[in-house]
Every structure is written in structure tokens, then in C-alpha cells.
Write an enzyme that holds these catalytic residues in place. Structure first.
Site, PDB file in Angstrom:
ATOM      1  N   ILE A   1      16.923 -55.247  38.061  1.00 38.18           N
ATOM      2  CA  ILE A   1      17.900 -54.613  38.952  1.00 38.18           C
ATOM      3  C   ILE A   1      18.461 -53.389  38.253  1.00 38.18           C
ATOM      4  O   ILE A   1      18.894 -53.456  37.110  1.00 38.18           O
ATOM      5  CB  ILE A   1      19.063 -55.578  39.285  1.00 38.18           C
ATOM      6  CG1 ILE A   1      18.572 -56.775  40.100  1.00 38.18           C
ATOM      7  CG2 ILE A   1      20.204 -54.855  40.029  1.00 38.18           C
ATOM      8  CD1 ILE A   1      18.148 -56.459  41.517  1.00 38.18           C
TER       9      ILE A   1
ATOM     10  N   ARG B   1      18.050 -18.532   8.835  1.00 34.15           N
ATOM     11  CA  ARG B   1      17.305 -19.804   8.704  1.00 34.15           C
ATOM     12  C   ARG B   1      16.794 -19.974   7.271  1.00 34.15           C
ATOM     13  O   ARG B   1      16.696 -21.093   6.770  1.00 34.15           O
ATOM     14  CB  ARG B   1      16.159 -19.882   9.712  1.00 34.15           C
ATOM     15  CG  ARG B   1      15.131 -18.781   9.580  1.00 34.15           C
ATOM     16  CD  ARG B   1      13.972 -18.979  10.556  1.00 34.15           C
ATOM     17  NE  ARG B   1      13.081 -17.836  10.561  1.00 34.15           N
ATOM     18  CZ  ARG B   1      11.764 -17.910  10.712  1.00 34.15           C
ATOM     19  NH1 ARG B   1      11.179 -19.078  10.876  1.00 34.15           N
ATOM     20  NH2 ARG B   1      11.025 -16.820  10.711  1.00 34.15           N
TER      21      ARG B   1
ATOM     22  N   SER C   1       9.430 -23.475  10.791  1.00 35.96           N
ATOM     23  CA  SER C   1      10.260 -22.496  11.497  1.00 35.96           C
ATOM     24  C   SER C   1      11.747 -22.711  11.254  1.00 35.96           C
ATOM     25  O   SER C   1      12.518 -21.768  11.171  1.00 35.96           O
ATOM     26  CB  SER C   1       9.995 -22.570  13.000  1.00 35.96           C
ATOM     27  OG  SER C   1       8.643 -22.298  13.291  1.00 35.96           O
TER      28      SER C   1
ATOM     29  N   GLU D   1      13.538 -33.995  20.578  1.00 36.03           N
ATOM     30  CA  GLU D   1      14.864 -33.477  20.253  1.00 36.03           C
ATOM     31  C   GLU D   1      15.969 -34.460  20.615  1.00 36.03           C
ATOM     32  O   GLU D   1      16.941 -34.623  19.864  1.00 36.03           O
ATOM     33  CB  GLU D   1      15.097 -32.140  20.969  1.00 36.03           C
ATOM     34  CG  GLU D   1      14.142 -31.027  20.581  1.00 36.03           C
ATOM     35  CD  GLU D   1      12.805 -31.087  21.319  1.00 36.03           C
ATOM     36  OE1 GLU D   1      12.663 -31.944  22.225  1.00 36.03           O
ATOM     37  OE2 GLU D   1      11.912 -30.290  21.001  1.00 36.03           O
TER      38      GLU D   1
ATOM     39  N   ASP E   1       8.603 -14.938  21.624  1.00 31.94           N
ATOM     40  CA  ASP E   1       8.523 -16.178  22.402  1.00 31.94           C
ATOM     41  C   ASP E   1       9.124 -16.025  23.792  1.00 31.94           C
ATOM     42  O   ASP E   1       8.769 -16.755  24.716  1.00 31.94           O
ATOM     43  CB  ASP E   1       9.207 -17.336  21.655  1.00 31.94           C
ATOM     44  CG  ASP E   1       8.226 -18.094  20.768  1.00 31.94           C
ATOM     45  OD1 ASP E   1       7.005 -18.020  21.012  1.00 31.94           O
ATOM     46  OD2 ASP E   1       8.682 -18.757  19.820  1.00 31.94           O
TER      47      ASP E   1
END
Lengths: 613, 613
Positions: free
Chosen positions: B119, B288, B315, B347, B405
Site C-alpha cells: 500500500i 577546484r 574534474s 549525486e 559543456d
């Protein structure tokens, strides 16, 4: 790049120069394919798993459209939907959700080709992904096949596709074991994932496959000839289809007209007359129920509207009474022609499936969940906007007003999030007329998705609201030419703001009230209209029971909730955070006092320069 | 309610009055359990699938912590992690991602109990969920069992759990076929999902199970006695453990000290001296990469730091050179003691697993993905904030500056979204010192998660940046007491703003520049400091290459990007949208002109009233 190259070869309007402009500014060949920009690109993909779920949407759209329009001798709609997916896509939850949905729905028209090259960006998939993918798809109810040499066993691939087409009651997945960068010196490594090959590598690849290594951007004429022959066959088939469709029109006039109209994305004439309207004397009703009344009223006149919910049907009120579920008939609980989709507890897939439904061209999808859980679908919601899909998110339980479920379910950041998303209409209607207005705009905006933020709790019908006013995104719901302050509110807070006017009167302050159900649409109005609504000369206080972020654009001061909510009966929760007529009035008075010396006191809508759009 | 009732019975600080206040304002028993508020609640759940993924995080934490600290004769850490999940959880993509991860990692310490009552809120699961869940878990590599009578076969359940404990190299799932609302008149229907039973139904249920139907909120003494006996056994075991831990301290002094320190959530003394600092003459570096340098510099001194990435290691730059992967040793590619987690392209599960890792108490998790795809994890990121977990999101490729990108990968709405989320630090450092500052705050804020938005492109080292300044969230990077305008920028736009000062000089305008790497931390500073940074008297222009939403709080005018980006080399993309020294100077001049007549021209930080927090 593969999509662009194939579109070029098949004669779509993607030229050799477009290919040369790959990933360059203002080209039609961006780094990831965008449906809105490039002829022949059917859905916008790149973010992993989206394409897979889009394909499930396209396949649902085909099954539904065929059930509605196909007639004996007229197989108007009979396409298969093909989707390529890789190891990365297979890891994403959205793809799992969509695959489970497709298996449940027995979508025999869906053929997924799994490019299993065992390489993702982190290298060999054995570092994170060692499950048995085919077994998982079997568990979902898919037909599975495996072509072991996916690099060069073209006959095996063709045979697998032929077999997949024979399977009518299950979606099919064909696993190709492949080598990434097949032919390259870097074959089988992550080095060919996103990087161009080096010059010497390009040279040897071209030699290996029989091309002139000295030439670039050249397609041998025999290759063009072969692809153009296929394209000509396609064009001929389209001509045949057009003839069939014309003949269909003689036999099934209404269906023909309906189909033709849907493809234009226009709505049936006069549909808007069905939208419910309300008088101030009508009962207070939750806007999720007002939304249900809209769906009940318009579903007959907008046959392309397919509603659904991520397992919150009774809470989202997304189902009209006589709705038939979209289900495989063999289950005995619906039909292919059904217009209500049970998405299950799969918000992200629901959103991406709706993008596919919209992209198909014959359907307007609406899907429900709690506003707080639209966030689960954020990846796909973003692509609704980017790819200009007319998708309607029915987002109920839109604030701390949902009460007892508590902070885990009470949106704080959600409206700020989606208001910051370009090409998204966020609607938060205050009453029945505004709810009808939200649907009017959502349905007539052919290239823009909408989120309708709707209450669990009852809202009174406002004096001074009309559909015509509300479709401007913001309007004056209570005017006072001598006002000391403008209160601008949305949804459930508009009636509170109106009540606070009486409290302010006791403080000898006069207030006017603006309802702002959709800032994005208000932004699109003439400046002169905007300044009538939020004028110069007096300060403006915004009132919305969640994050104030962004309200500074429309108001001098902001009353909101920049913390998590609380679990309790909603009136108690509102009271705790002072969202009462008194709480609003107190802040309005402070606002008036604070701005009394500022000259000129400009409307916050006056800006030094225009934003780029 | 089941959790609260059990916590009460076992003697946690959840009183009968707390139970009576279920779902009431200011109670410790909100509608869904919150770890931060209720003693004994280990993770915050309710949003579907989160608890399942949290459990995978807790199990990873156990396996890792045991590998680091257990010694012969000292099995300090040997718990199993148990999780209950229902059909709704099983449908969510996040649970699929987490289950695939757990299977790959061979987490034998994880036991999931699947309450399969068929259910969900839409009624019978056959309307949307007909897959073979156990087969799917087998495909993930789990050990599966089925107890057919999950309602009352208590011996069968106990035997299944015992068997699951014997399985050391696989996570276990035990499917219980159950009846929702077992015993109620509404048993087997959705009517008992979220609603209290009616009076007559409560009465007959109590009678059926041998309770006095006239009494409410009463626990028979023999029930208390039994639970308290268990609790006493637990307390005795804890005493034993404490003794063992003390003895362990004599034999393994350093490990003992490390373990004890971790549980306080304090960092090792002097760790911050390892943070890299930079001079303006140092090379320009992408943030980064600067983040990678921080991880390289501190991983030795903060052994509880576990890094990882959702398949973007190269990356995100999340892996220090000598990192060992966290993997089951049998795979031959890592160790249980490894401190680098390969999350795969998952993710949402990564975020929820990190919540579990943090909740365990011996680990600080950091996980990478592109900023744009933190949105895929939004559901779990929200719970990082709500449940006060020290989780670090390493969010690289933070803007249109990622270039080729293209729009599908370029965040526009993302920072607004997470800045609107309470108890979340969003950092966007402009250079090396600010990147170190971001890590300093992320690591020392024991109850607040962080998102570090980091560039793909190189950034110059600023003159005037220091860690000490940057940890205030916002500071003056270039002062000019005669300035006509304040420019406030973040990340990659700070150096552009500094360059625009020279262009403004040619227009006879003077500008001062503020770097604002973290608005949330800036908000926490004294008002007097804030007004030094963004003062009264001159206008402020914000510069950030994404949605302007929310910047009105800190600036009079905003230069941003309220549309989707473009695919191309990043410098071309910046130029297209006029994010150049000239483009900024143009808007700064317009801003100065626009505000020249406004008196008093207040800093936007001056407000009429304080927000509730």
C-alpha cells in the site's frame, strides 16, 4: 557530436559549418544537445539519466496517442522510441525510477540500447558499479538481450533490434558490450570520454576505417548518397503519412481536427470559458482543491491534458472524478487511452517523463507532488525550462501551512530556487480566480513550464481578484490612494495582508495590498503598469511565509521565514512565526517609520539598467 | 510515532508528555523524526528514500571506523546498521542508487527490513509498482530473504535477522510481507497511512491485543519492565565498552586520543596551520585546484576527513595523491580503511550517504560533483541543513565559466537556491586564501553543511585577500575612501571587478571592491562591521555571473545572468554576456548616476526590522 553528425548526414538543417562550430558561442551545436536550438534534436539531454526518462515519456505519449487516434486502416501513430544510455546513466536514480515505470507500464514500443563500455569518468566501472544491470532490468519487467561484440557485430545488433520490435508487451533493453573510443589509440580508456583525439591518433583512426587521413570535415559522396537515400525514403513515408492523414480526415473529421490542432500547440477555441470563477461570497477552499476544480472543469475541453501524481493523488487533488488511468489494459485497472498517470513515488522520473510527454507534441502533462518534493525533481525541472516544455507541476502543501508533517516537508527555499530558474513560471495563487489564472497562463504559454504552488489549507475568495487581473502576475487587490505603505503578498498570505489593513487602521496607518501570484509574469508587464502596482513614494513590505530571498526586488522590506518551520496545526505554526494580521501590521508600521525620511523614495522596480535576457 | 514510542519505552528522554505532544508546535515529536531535536533519533527522515541512503552512510562509517580503530581484543566498533523501508522508499531513485552502492561495497554490516505492505498513498502498489524488488536487490549484490507472514511470524523475523548477521560479505534485505494497520478495521487499506484511527477502531484494536480499551497513554508496568531490562543490559554493555576503551587507551594511546577527539567533533589542535596561503605574485589557479591543494595539505592532520566524488574525481579534484579508496579488500582496489569514496554517478545518494557518515560521529565527509548537479541531490542537501550535519559539498564548474559543456551544465539558479536554504553555508571563493578560508569555516562549523562553489578556470591571487578577512564572509578587498560606488562580487568575478576599477578611473569614477565569498557568514557579523564593508552614502553594485535573485539584499543594483548560458570557450562566453571589466564599469557608472539624487542613500543592509531566526 554523434547526434549532430547523424543529423547532418540525414539532411537536417545542421550544416558542415555548424559541425565546425561544435561547442562555440552562438552555434547550434552546443556541448550537449538542446531540443529548442538544433533541428532534429528531440529532447535536451546531457545531465545523466534525463534522456532515458525522456524516452519513457515519449513512449507513453506514443502509446496514448495511438490509443486515442489510431483507427482500423489508419495507424497514424506507431513509432518506436529508441534511447541510448551508458553506464553513467544506468547509475542515476532517475533512470532506475523511469525503468521501473516503463516495466510496470509494459511499454513494448520502447527500445533502450545500453552502451556498456565499462568506463565512466572515474575510470573502470568496477570501482563503483558492479551490479548486474540486465538482471535489474528483468526485475523491472523488461525484455533483455546482450550483444557481446557491440563494437563490430552489426548483424547481431540489427537482429537484436528486430527481436526487440517483436516484443509487444515489455520494453526492451539491448546491452552492447563495447569499447569506448573503438579504433583510437586510447580505446578502452577514460581518455576518450570528453577529449578530442590527438592528431596522430585521428590519423591512424581514419586510416584504419578507410578514410583519407589528410582530409578533415569531409564526407565521401557515397556516404552522403546512402544517408540521403534513407532520408528520401523517410520523406516519401512522410508523404504517404500525409495522404493517409488527409483521408483519415474525411472519415474521422473531429479526431483529425483534434490531432492537427494539438500539433500546433494551440488550445481548442473557447476553452477558457470553462475556467471556474469565484465571488467573494463563495466558500473558502484550499487552492489544491481549487486546482482540482479547474481540472474537473477543463479536462473535457482540453483532451491533450494528461494529469498524474507521484503517489499523492488524494493530497494533490490531481485526478478528475471520471478519470481513467493510463495503464496497460492487461492489468485491468486502466487503458492506454487513459489520461491519469500513476507515477509512483518517483518525482525525478515524473518530471523527466513529463518533458518527454510534452516533447512528443500531442500532450500537455500535469503532475503532482508536494512543493517540497519538486526539489527531488530539480534536475528535470531545470530541463523543462531549458528545453521550453509546457509542463505543469502541481505542487501542493506549499508552505508551513501544511502543518503537522513538519519541517521535513515544509518548503522554505523552494520558491526562491525556482524563481531563479530562467523560463519558469512560479505561481502561488491566493484564491479561486487566481488559481484559474495560473492554469490559464500555464496552458497558454507554449514554451514555458509552470510550478503551481498550492495550499493544503483553506483560502477565502478575495474581493477584487479576477482572472484578468491575476494573469498580469501582480495586481492591486486593495487600493488606497492615501496609503502609507504597500503590502505585497502571495497565496495564503494575501488574505492575511488584507486583514492586517484593519489592524493598521487602528494605528492610523493606511495600506494598499498587492497580490503577486507570479513574479515572472509581472516582470513581463509594461513598466508603467508595474509602477501602478508598486508605486514610487511609499514603502513596500513583502509578505510570504518562506525565504525572503529575492523579494528585495519588489519590496523595500521583507517579512518571511528564513529558518525551518515547525510541526503543528497550521494556525499554531503561523502564529508561532507571527504570520498574523498583527504580526504583519507591526512590521508594516516599522517599515513606514523607517522610510519616512528617504527622498525620493523610489519603487524598487526602478533600476539603473536593464538585465540581459 | 513508532520511533518515539520505542525511544520512550527504552528510556530515552522522550516522555509520555512528549508523546502526547506528537505533531504539536515546539514539541520534540514532530511529524517526521528530526535527529537534531529528539534524543535517540539518529538521522532525520520522512522524505522518502533518505533513511535508506543514510543507513548506507552509517554502515560505511562503521566499516571504516572499525578498520581504523579496531585491534585484536578491542572490537571497539562492530555494530550493525538496521533500516526499515517501505514500498514508497523502494520506488525512489535515491534508494536505488544507495542500494547499488551498498551492494558494490559488500556492506555485510547493513540489514534492511523491507516492510512490503503493498500500500502506498495512491492505494494498492499494483497501480505503479509491480517490479520484483528482491530480484533487483539480488542484481545489486544483496543477500535476500522473505518472511511471508510479516504481521505475526516473529520467530521467522528473528531467524531472518540472525541469518542476515551471519552474512559478512553482502548487505542483507529481509522482505516482510505485511498488512498495513494490522489489527485495525481499516487493515490493508491506505486509510491507515497518515490518519489516526477512529475511536471505535482504537477500542477494538486495544481489545484485540489485550489492552484496556478505556485507557489511553498508558504503558503496562510489565512492558516498561521488559524494555527497561533491555535498556539496562545496554547500559551495562556500554559500561563494558567504556572499560575496554580505557584499556585500549593504555595500549594504543594515539588511536584512543584520536577516537575520543573525533567524538567531540573538535579538530586536532593546530590543524589550521596546514592551510595553504597565497601571495598576489603566486600563479593563477582554478579554485577546484586550490581546493585540491587544501585537501592535499590537511588530509594528514584531519584523519576523519573522507573525500569522494560522484564519478568526477579528475574534474572535482577531490582526491589527494596518496589517497586509498574505500573499497572491500576482496576487490583488490582499496581497503576498508581507505578514505576516498567512489560514489558513482549517484549525486542524490552521495549526499544522503554523507549525511549518514556525518551522523555516525567519527567522520567528516566531503563529496564532489559539478555545482549544477548538486541540484540532483537537493532532497538530501536540504536534510544536511535541517539535521545539522557537517557535510562538505565540493561543487566545481560553478558557472558559465565551465565553458564548452554549455547551458545544460552551467548553473544559473543554483546559488540562489542554496542561499535560501537555512543553515547552509554557500562559499564561492575568489582565490587561494579564500578557498582556504572556506575550508576553515566548513570544517570548524560542527553543525552546518557547506557548499563550496569552485571554478574550472584559473583565478589570480588577489592583493588584499587573507584567510582572516575571508572567514568573515565578506570584506573589503580594495578600499577607497573617496569611492563613488562599491562593487561587491564573488568568486571568479572579484578579479574582474578589480580590473573594472581601472576602467572606471578613465570615466573619473572611483570604486571600492568587496569580496563576498559567503553571504550566510557575512550575515552573522556585527552590524558595525557589515556597514564598514557595504557603507551608507554610496551605491553598491553586485557582480555575479548567475541569477541576481537575492543580491538586492546586499546591493542597490545587480549585474548577473537571469537567462541560461552558452556553450563555448569560457572567455568568449563571459564576453557574450559582457562580464568584462568594461561591462562591469558601464553598469557601475549607470548605478552611480541613478542614485546621485537619493538622500539619505542607505546601505541595503539597513533594515526596518529583524528577521525571525
Amino acid at each position: 557530436m554523434l547526434q549532430y553528425a547523424l543529423l547532418h548526414l540525414f539532411g537536417y538543417a545542421v550544416s558542415m559549418d555548424d559541425l565546425k562550430s561544435f561547442r562555440q558561442v552562438d552555434s547550434i551545436t552546443p556541448g550537449h544537445p538542446e531540443a529548442h536550438d538544433t533541428p532534429g534534436v528531440e529532447v535536451t539531454t546531457g545531465p545523466l539519466g534525463q534522456g532515458f526518462a525522456n524516452a519513457v515519456g515519449l513512449a507513453i505519449a506514443q502509446a496514448h496517442t495511438a490509443a486515442v487516434f489510431n483507427k482500423p486502416g489508419y495507424e497514424l501513430v506507431n513509432n518506436h522510441t529508441y534511447v541510448f544510455f551508458g553506464d553513467g546513466c544506468a547509475m542515476e536514480g532517475i533512470a532506475s525510477e523511469a525503468a521501473s515505470t516503463a516495466g510496470h507500464l509494459q511499454l513494448g514500443n520502447l527500445i533502450a540500447i545500453y552502451d556498456d563500455n565499462h568506463i565512466s569518468i572515474d575510470g573502470d566501472t568496477k570501482c563503483a558499479f558492479t551490479e548486474d544491470v540486465m538482471k535489474r532490468f528483468e526485475a523491472y519487467g523488461w525484455h533483455t538481450q546482450h550483444v557481446e561484440n557491440g563494437d563490430s557485430d552489426l548483424e547481431g545488433i540489427e537482429a537484436a533490434i528486430a527481436k526487440a520490435k517483436e516484443v509487444k508487451d515489455k520494453p526492451s533493453v539491448i546491452k552492447l558490450t563495447t569499447t569506448i573510443g573503438f579504433g583510437s589509440l586510447l580505446a578502452g580508456t577514460g581518455g576518450v570520454h570528453g577529449n578530442p583525439l590527438k592528431a596522430d591518433d585521428i590519423k591512424q583512426v581514419k586510416e584504419k576505417f578507410g578514410f583519407d587521413p589528410e582530409k578533415t570535415f569531409v564526407v565521401p559522396q557515397e556516404v552522403y548518397d546512402m544517408y540521403h537515400k534513407h532520408a528520401a525514403e523517410g520523406a516519401a513515408a512522410e508523404q504517404e503519412w500525409n495522404k493517409m492523414f488527409e483521408k483519415y480526415g474525411q472519415e474521422y473529421k473531429d479526431l483529425h481536427a483534434d490531432f492537427a490542432r494539438r500539433l500546433t500547440r494551440d488550445l481548442p477555441e473557447g476553452w477558457q470559458n470553462k475556467l471556474p470563477t469565484y465571488k467573494p461570497t463563495d466558500a473558502a477552499v484550499a487552492s489544491r482543491k481549487l486546482s482540482e476544480s479547474v481540472l474537473e472543469a477543463i479536462h473535457d475541453v482540453i483532451p491533450e491534458l494528461l494529469s498524474g501524481s507521484a503517489d499523492l493523488t488524494g493530497s494533490n487533488n490531481t485526478r478528475w472524478k471520471k478519470a481513467v488511468d493510463f495503464q496497460p489494459p492487461s492489468l485491468g485497472i486502466g487503458e492506454w487511452s487513459g489520461r491519469y498517470i500513476r507515477y509512483g513515488v518517483r518525482e525525478h522520473a515524473m518530471a523527466a517523463i513529463m518533458n518527454g510527454l510534452s516533447a512528443y507534441g500531442t500532450i500537455i502533462p500535469a503532475g503532482g507532488t508536494f512543493l517540497n518534493f519538486v526539489s527531488y525533481a530539480a534536475g528535470a525541472v531545470r530541463l523543462s525550462s531549458l528545453s521550453h516544455q509546457r509542463v505543469i507541476y502541481v505542487a501542493t502543501h506549499d508552505s508551513i501551512g501544511l502543518g503537522e508533517d513538519g519541517p521535513t516537508h515544509q518548503p522554505i527555499e523552494t520558491l526562491a530556487h525556482f524563481r531563479a530558474l530562467p523560463n519558469m513560471m512560479v505561481w502561488r495563487p491566493a484564491d479561486g480566480n487566481e488559481t484559474s489564472a495560473a492554469y490559464y497562463m500555464a496552458l497558454t504559454s507554449k514554451q514555458t513550464p509552470s510550478i503551481l504552488a498550492l495550499t493544503r489549507q483553506n483560502l477565502p475568495q478575495l474581493e477584487g481578484s479576477t482572472i484578468e487581473k491575476a494573469i498580469k502576475g501582480g495586481y492591486v487587490v486593495l487600493e488606497d490612494k492615501e496609503a502609507n505603505v504597500t503590502l505585497v503578498a502571495t497565496g495564503s498570505e494575501v488574505s492575511l495582508a488584507l486583514e492586517s489593513v484593519k489592524v493598521l487602521k487602528e494605528k492610523n496607518l493606511k495600506a494598499r495590498v498587492v497580490s503577486m501570484p507570479c513574479t515572472e509574469i509581472f516582470d513581463a508587464q509594461d513598466k508603467s503598469y508595474q509602477l501602478e502596482v508598486i508605486p514610487d513614494g511609499i514603502p513596500t513590505l513583502s509578505v510570504e511565509v518562506m525565504s525572503t530571498l529575492g523579494w528585495e526586488k519588489y519590496s523595500h522590506e521583507q517579512f518571511g521565514l528564513n529558518r525551518f518551520g515547525a510541526s503543528g496545526p497550521y494556525k499554531e505554526v503561523y502564529k508561532k512565526f507571527e504570520f498574523t494580521p498583527e504580526g504583519i501590521a507591526k512590521r508594516a508600521a516599522l517599515t513606514v517609520d523607517f522610510y519616512k525620511d528617504v527622498k525620493p523614495l523610489r519603487s524598487p522596480l526602478n533600476r539603473a539598467f536593464q538585465q540581459l535576457i
